[in-house]
Design an enzyme around this catalytic site. Structure first.
Site, PDB file in Angstrom:
ATOM      1  N   PRO A   1      33.473  -7.695  10.565  1.00  0.00           N
ATOM      2  CA  PRO A   1      33.385  -6.026  10.727  1.00  0.00           C
ATOM      3  C   PRO A   1      34.431  -5.458  11.529  1.00  0.00           C
ATOM      4  O   PRO A   1      34.863  -6.159  12.505  1.00  0.00           O
ATOM      5  CB  PRO A   1      32.158  -5.623  10.636  1.00  0.00           C
ATOM      6  N   TRP A   2      34.249  -4.097  11.432  1.00  0.00           N
ATOM      7  CA  TRP A   2      35.524  -3.260  12.277  1.00  0.00           C
ATOM      8  C   TRP A   2      34.903  -2.744  13.302  1.00  0.00           C
ATOM      9  O   TRP A   2      35.384  -2.131  14.481  1.00  0.00           O
ATOM     10  CB  TRP A   2      36.199  -2.190  11.662  1.00  0.00           C
TER      11      TRP A   2
ATOM     12  N   LYS B   1      38.763 -14.238   9.084  1.00  0.00           N
ATOM     13  CA  LYS B   1      39.447 -12.979   8.735  1.00  0.00           C
ATOM     14  C   LYS B   1      38.728 -11.613   9.419  1.00  0.00           C
ATOM     15  O   LYS B   1      37.432 -11.491   9.075  1.00  0.00           O
ATOM     16  CB  LYS B   1      39.138 -12.957   7.199  1.00  0.00           C
TER      17      LYS B   1
ATOM     18  N   SER C   1      38.344  -7.750  10.072  1.00  0.00           N
ATOM     19  CA  SER C   1      38.425  -6.586   9.180  1.00  0.00           C
ATOM     20  C   SER C   1      39.908  -6.065   9.072  1.00  0.00           C
ATOM     21  O   SER C   1      40.652  -6.271  10.061  1.00  0.00           O
ATOM     22  CB  SER C   1      37.617  -5.256   9.679  1.00  0.00           C
TER      23      SER C   1
ATOM     24  N   ILE D   1      25.791  -4.485   3.142  1.00  0.00           N
ATOM     25  CA  ILE D   1      24.949  -5.251   2.113  1.00  0.00           C
ATOM     26  C   ILE D   1      25.529  -5.533   0.736  1.00  0.00           C
ATOM     27  O   ILE D   1      25.596  -6.327   0.234  1.00  0.00           O
ATOM     28  CB  ILE D   1      23.634  -4.172   1.492  1.00  0.00           C
TER      29      ILE D   1
ATOM     30  N   GLU E   1      24.923 -11.164   7.976  1.00  0.00           N
ATOM     31  CA  GLU E   1      24.529 -10.153   8.864  1.00  0.00           C
ATOM     32  C   GLU E   1      24.697  -9.022   8.123  1.00  0.00           C
ATOM     33  O   GLU E   1      26.224  -8.410   8.354  1.00  0.00           O
ATOM     34  CB  GLU E   1      25.004 -10.148  10.193  1.00  0.00           C
TER      35      GLU E   1
ATOM     36  N   CYS F   1      24.761  -1.639  13.919  1.00  0.00           N
ATOM     37  CA  CYS F   1      23.559  -1.923  13.073  1.00  0.00           C
ATOM     38  C   CYS F   1      22.114  -2.097  13.670  1.00  0.00           C
ATOM     39  O   CYS F   1      21.330  -2.080  12.927  1.00  0.00           O
ATOM     40  CB  CYS F   1      24.033  -3.235  12.197  1.00  0.00           C
TER      41      CYS F   1
ATOM     42  N   GLU G   1      21.565   3.625   5.617  1.00  0.00           N
ATOM     43  CA  GLU G   1      22.380   3.354   7.078  1.00  0.00           C
ATOM     44  C   GLU G   1      23.371   4.431   6.899  1.00  0.00           C
ATOM     45  O   GLU G   1      24.451   4.446   6.082  1.00  0.00           O
ATOM     46  CB  GLU G   1      22.762   2.132   7.128  1.00  0.00           C
TER      47      GLU G   1
HETATM   48  P1  NAD Z   1      32.436  -4.074   5.105  1.00  0.00           P
HETATM   49  O1  NAD Z   1      31.326  -4.873   4.420  1.00  0.00           O
HETATM   50  O2  NAD Z   1      33.006  -3.143   4.320  1.00  0.00           O
HETATM   51  O3  NAD Z   1      33.294  -5.192   5.545  1.00  0.00           O
HETATM   52  C1  NAD Z   1      33.082  -6.214   6.593  1.00  0.00           C
HETATM   53  C2  NAD Z   1      33.749  -7.565   6.234  1.00  0.00           C
HETATM   54  O4  NAD Z   1      34.039  -8.007   4.887  1.00  0.00           O
HETATM   55  C3  NAD Z   1      35.675  -6.987   6.485  1.00  0.00           C
HETATM   56  O5  NAD Z   1      35.940  -7.986   7.165  1.00  0.00           O
HETATM   57  C4  NAD Z   1      35.976  -6.849   5.064  1.00  0.00           C
HETATM   58  O6  NAD Z   1      37.445  -6.938   4.721  1.00  0.00           O
HETATM   59  C5  NAD Z   1      35.026  -7.856   4.525  1.00  0.00           C
HETATM   60  N1  NAD Z   1      34.845  -7.975   2.843  1.00  0.00           N
HETATM   61  C6  NAD Z   1      34.803  -6.571   2.104  1.00  0.00           C
HETATM   62  N2  NAD Z   1      34.808  -7.114   0.888  1.00  0.00           N
HETATM   63  C7  NAD Z   1      34.724  -8.284   0.621  1.00  0.00           C
HETATM   64  C8  NAD Z   1      34.776  -9.187  -0.417  1.00  0.00           C
HETATM   65  N3  NAD Z   1      34.558  -8.780  -1.460  1.00  0.00           N
HETATM   66  N4  NAD Z   1      34.714 -10.617  -0.214  1.00  0.00           N
HETATM   67  C9  NAD Z   1      34.726 -10.989   1.124  1.00  0.00           C
HETATM   68  N5  NAD Z   1      35.010 -10.092   2.375  1.00  0.00           N
HETATM   69  C10 NAD Z   1      34.898  -8.783   1.836  1.00  0.00           C
HETATM   70  O7  NAD Z   1      31.734  -3.823   6.390  1.00  0.00           O
HETATM   71  P2  NAD Z   1      32.511  -2.913   7.736  1.00  0.00           P
HETATM   72  O8  NAD Z   1      32.422  -1.559   7.070  1.00  0.00           O
HETATM   73  O9  NAD Z   1      33.421  -3.580   8.270  1.00  0.00           O
HETATM   74  O10 NAD Z   1      31.047  -2.706   8.758  1.00  0.00           O
HETATM   75  C11 NAD Z   1      30.165  -2.315   8.915  1.00  0.00           C
HETATM   76  C12 NAD Z   1      28.894  -2.740   8.273  1.00  0.00           C
HETATM   77  O11 NAD Z   1      28.504  -4.007   8.852  1.00  0.00           O
HETATM   78  C13 NAD Z   1      27.769  -1.772   8.403  1.00  0.00           C
HETATM   79  O12 NAD Z   1      26.983  -2.021   7.274  1.00  0.00           O
HETATM   80  C14 NAD Z   1      27.184  -2.529   9.330  1.00  0.00           C
HETATM   81  O13 NAD Z   1      25.642  -2.403   9.622  1.00  0.00           O
HETATM   82  C15 NAD Z   1      27.356  -4.129   9.286  1.00  0.00           C
HETATM   83  N6  NAD Z   1      27.110  -4.770  10.272  1.00  0.00           N
HETATM   84  C16 NAD Z   1      26.091  -5.756  10.835  1.00  0.00           C
HETATM   85  C17 NAD Z   1      25.927  -6.184  11.973  1.00  0.00           C
HETATM   86  C18 NAD Z   1      24.807  -7.291  12.037  1.00  0.00           C
HETATM   87  O14 NAD Z   1      24.924  -8.166  12.891  1.00  0.00           O
HETATM   88  N7  NAD Z   1      23.809  -7.366  11.214  1.00  0.00           N
HETATM   89  C19 NAD Z   1      26.647  -6.237  12.994  1.00  0.00           C
HETATM   90  C20 NAD Z   1      27.935  -5.364  12.672  1.00  0.00           C
HETATM   91  C21 NAD Z   1      28.123  -4.666  11.536  1.00  0.00           C
END
Ligand code: NAD
Length: 477
Positions: A149-150, A174, A176, A228, A248, A282, A380
């Site tokens: 993620p970012w 990959k 973000s 999620i 995660e 998170c 969230e």
């Molecule tokens: P996101 O789910 O939008 O993106 C996360 C990653 O998934 C990015 O690299 C994105 O390009 C990729 N992605 C998106 N759609 C996809 C698909 N259909 N198939 C495969 N990959 C795909 O999340 P975000 O907005 O980048 O990050 C924020 C989220 O991450 C929040 O919900 C946060 O709570 C969670 N997070 C969780 C933890 C943890 O340890 N549990 C840690 C950090 C962030």
């Protein structure tokens, strides 16, 4: 500043052949660089190269892998300033926070797994049937696909790459699409230290490059940190070929404050960590349940403490908080706060607005009077917003804390440690802190329950997650 904007596939740096993405500085919305995402055939090339590399990397000894992980840790350590600068520019974080908080944790992650690779434990070999010796092996899985993620791009990459590589897997990662710069820079170090194909970095959007990686039949495990909804998509993509998943997925951490808690410490902690990384964390302490005896004091003191958090650009003097990652995230956070403010029982005691000016800033916000069923208590926000809910009965506080689809992190605050221990045992969260919140250590696992996902980052449990257990039986007759 010159940015490394090429992908790493099979030891070579190549330009993407897909769509171009603007990579922004969230402090002023200016374009830092444009990067082309991977075309689908480049995703396949990266996976093929990881599969080829696995033939030899999978046979290396733990000591050999450990040595390279230690070299990588040193290299990252030596280049901390460069990496922290990229992280802070691309995410909008204060530079000092990236340098002093994140980079040491990243280096430590590689050092920890360099050691852990050599210390895996398991069941004893024995004759569980007479004349047949059974033994357990823990072997690497093969090609691991990782999607980050970012919010902490390089730290999440470290959490995924280090255990996977330590266990003898090869990786295609990959980052973000919004924040690839630090990972692409680190790719130079991966290429210098590891054989071609062991670590590959590809860039692109989730629904194109991420989806192609998640559904690729040669990827044996897909590991995601994200939302999620993304977790569900990745699970669906993985189901086609029954690959292992490691997810995660966000959190909504409850903070239960009993009337015998040290309020000063609660306020200091929530002021710091509820707003750290602009609340895009998170595990952030964002959902306070305050005993009615201390509720008024807590709301008043927290609001006044939060009202003087200093927002600003990466290098502004005394800056404590940067912007949100994007305009979309800014609007999302503003939407949550606006809908909460429309409820009669809610009071926004500080903040509550988009910060005017450049970039994607949002004011540090405290929302008092939130009820359990309110959206602001349940969902969230992933922004600098903390809600406070009053409770009268401790049982109610425990029930409310558990009444959430999330299950990542939680905390209990009381001077009565026996009481706090009893409460912590009943919380359905991957982590519960007592009289603190947000403290991570590489030796301990990080990961969720319920819709926060499963699979652990950090600790020996992460190393185990990146292995398969095998039984070998020898006929002694
Ligand atoms: P996101 O789910 O939008 O993106 C996360 C990653 O998934 C990015 O690299 C994105 O390009 C990729 N992605 C998106 N759609 C996809 C698909 N259909 N198939 C495969 N990959 C795909 O999340 P975000 O907005 O980048 O990050 C924020 C989220 O991450 C929040 O919900 C946060 O709570 C969670 N997070 C969780 C933890 C943890 O340890 N549990 C840690 C950090 C962030």
């Amino acid at each position: 500043m010159k940015y490394q904007n090429k992908m790493l596939i099979n030891g070579l740096f190549v330009n993407g052949e897909g769509n171009e993405e603007n990579i922004l500085n969230p402090v002023n919305a200016e374009i830092l660089v444009q990067i082309k995402e991977a075309a689908l055939n480049q995703v396949r090339l990266a996976v093929d190269s990881a599969e080829d590399a696995f033939n030899s990397w999978g046979k290396t000894t733990p000591a050999e892998r450990s040595e390279l992980l230690l070299k990588l840790a040193d290299k990252i350590d030596q280049n901390s300033e460069t990496l922290a600068r990229l992280e802070s520019l691309n995410c909008g974080k204060p530079f000092q926070a990236a340098l002093e908080d994140e980079l040491p944790a990243i280096v430590d992650t590689f050092r920890f797994f360099a050691g852990a690779a050599r210390c895996m434990t398991g069941s004893a070999a024995n004759e569980y049937l007479p004349n047949f010796t059974s033994m357990i092996r823990r072997d690497p899985i093969g090609v691991v696909g990782s999607i980050t993620p970012w919010n902490y791009p390089l730290m999440m990459a470290a959490w995924k790459i280090a255990p996977a590589i330590a266990a003898g897997n090869t990786v295609v990662l990959k980052p973000s699409e919004m924040t690839p710069l630090s990972t692409l820079k680190a790719a130079e170090y991966f290429a210098e230290i590891f054989p071609p194909g062991v670590i590959n970095i590809i860039v692109g959007r989730g629904n194109t490059v991420g989806a192609a990686l998640a559904s690729h039949p040669k990827v044996r495990l897909i590991s995601l940190t994200g939302d999620i909804s993304t977790g569900k998509k990745v699970l669906q993509a993985a189901s086609d070929n029954l690959k292992k998943t490691h997810l995660e997925l966000g959190g909504k951490a409850p903070v239960i404050v009993f009337d015998d808690a040290d309020l000063k410490e609660v306020i200091e902690n929530v002021r710091t960590f509820g707003y750290y990384n602009a609340g895009q964390d998170c595990t952030a302490p964002c959902r306070i349940y305050a005993s009615s005896k201390i509720y008024e004091n807590l709301v008043a003191d927290l609001s006044s403490a939060v009202s003087n958090i200093k927002s600003g650009g990466q290098d502004e003097k005394g800056v404590e908080m940067g912007p949100l990652i994007s305009e979309r995230q800014q609007e999302r956070v503003a939407g949550f706060v606006k809908r909460a403010a429309e409820l009669n029982h809610i009071e926004i005691t500080t903040g509550g607005q988009i910060d005017k000016g450049t970039g994607f800033f949002f004011q540090p916000t405290v929302i008092a009077g939130a009820l359990q069923e309110d959206e602001i208590t349940q969902k969230e926000v992933f922004g600098p917003v903390v809600s406070v809910t009053r409770f009268t009965d401790p049982e109610q506080a425990i029930d409310w804390a558990n009444d959430s689809e999330y299950g990542l992190a939680s905390s209990v605050w009381s001077k009565d440690i026996a009481k706090a221990m009893k409460v912590s045992a009943r919380l359905q969260y991957g982590c519960t802190w007592i009289n603190t919140h947000f403290m991570l250590t590489t030796e301990m696992p990080h990961g969720g329950l319920k819709a926060s996902g499963y699979g652990k980052d950090m600790s020996v449990y992460a190393l185990e997650d990146y292995t398969v257990i095998r039984h070998v039986m020898i006929n002694l007759q």
